[in-house]
Enzyme design. Structure first.
Site, short mmCIF file in Angstrom:
data_model
loop_
_atom_site.label_atom_id
_atom_site.label_comp_id
_atom_site.label_asym_id
_atom_site.label_seq_id
_atom_site.Cartn_x
_atom_site.Cartn_y
_atom_site.Cartn_z
CE1 TYR A 37 17.79 -9.09 39.05
CE2 TYR A 37 15.83 -10.45 39.25
CZ TYR A 37 17.18 -10.33 38.98
OH TYR A 37 17.91 -11.44 38.64
CE LYS A 43 18.32 -9.94 35.41
NZ LYS A 43 19.57 -10.29 34.67
#
Length: 263
Positions: free
Chosen positions: A168, A172
């Site tokens: 993640y 991002k």
């Protein structure tokens, strides 16, 4: 008598006449952004995977705010998903002025437990899909020749490491840098690209994941304001970035995190 300044500030956060595509618009932050945009006067294309959910949301927004709302049910994880959504969204209103790249997933696991399947799925949805969608919508905006705004909903996890969020954080962080490249290359065409980087946001999903006091406490201890965000605090920033009030803001990554990423 209304002054020039009063007239200016009365409309500076309005999006009347703008055509906006919002991904992940069926629930959570995306649904709140859609509502904020409708309230600001924008016509909308709502994207997600559940067509019935999008249709219900769009009808409610149209009835309440009098804007034109269309839906485009596309799975952005599909190889051709970004291209299909670009085509559907551009055909809905004959062009687009705003893209809000909000769709994303989180499959928490520690570094040592990371599986190729979860890593690839996270990169596909959180980085590949929004990056390609922004590139294709950006090309459309260049062709239109009327400028535009692209906003990426990234995460504070793009700016500061978060345990058990290996894929993640990587996805991002990559998306924030991709947005800066968009800002650099599309800026000369009057197209602005920016990111917002929220901490935990108390959507229904956020409440489920972070509602347990024992789990939330260590995270809250790192946020100087001592609380998590609520959806409208993200939506308000996105509306501002797409409005004339932010007409000189390009290539920024704005932390909506109560000071979390200060360290």
């Amino acid at each position: 008598m209304t002054t020039v300044a009063e007239q200016r500030y009365a409309g500076v956060l309005r999006l009347d006449g703008k055509r906006a595509l919002i991904t992940g618009a069926g629930k959570g932050i995306g649904a709140d952004i859609a509502r904020a945009f409708a309230a600001a006067g924008a016509d909308l294309v709502l994207s997600g995977r559940d067509d019935a959910e999008l249709t219900r949301s769009g009808r409610a927004l149209s009835d309440e705010f009098g804007v034109d709302v269309r839906s485009a049910a596309v799975d952005l994880a599909d190889h051709d998903g970004p291209a299909a959504l670009t085509r559907m969204a551009s055909e809905a209103f004959g062009g687009l002025d705003i893209l809000v790249n909000n769709a994303g997933i989180s499959l928490p696991e520690s570094v040592v437990d990371t599986t190729p399947e979860n890593f690839d799925a996270t990169i596909a949805v959180n980085l590949r899909a929004p990056a390609l969608l922004a590139a294709q919508i950006g090309a459309l905006m260049v062709e239109q020749g009327t400028g535009g705004s692209i906003v990426t909903v990234a995460s504070a996890a793009a700016l500061a490491p978060l345990p058990e969020h290996y894929a993640y954080c990587a996805s991002k962080a990559g998306l924030v840098m991709a947005t800066k490249v968009l800002a650099r290359e599309l800026g000369p065409h009057g197209i602005r690209a920016n990111s917002v980087c929220p901490t935990v946001v108390l959507t229904q999903m956020g409440q489920r994941v972070w509602g347990e006091e024992a789990k939330a406490a260590p995270m809250l201890a790192r946020i100087p304001l001592g609380r998590f965000a609520v959806p409208h605090e993200v939506s308000d920033a996105v509306v501002w970035l797409c409005s004339d009030a932010a007409s000189m803001v390009n290539g920024a990554d704005i932390a909506i995190d109560g000071g979390y990423t200060m360290g």
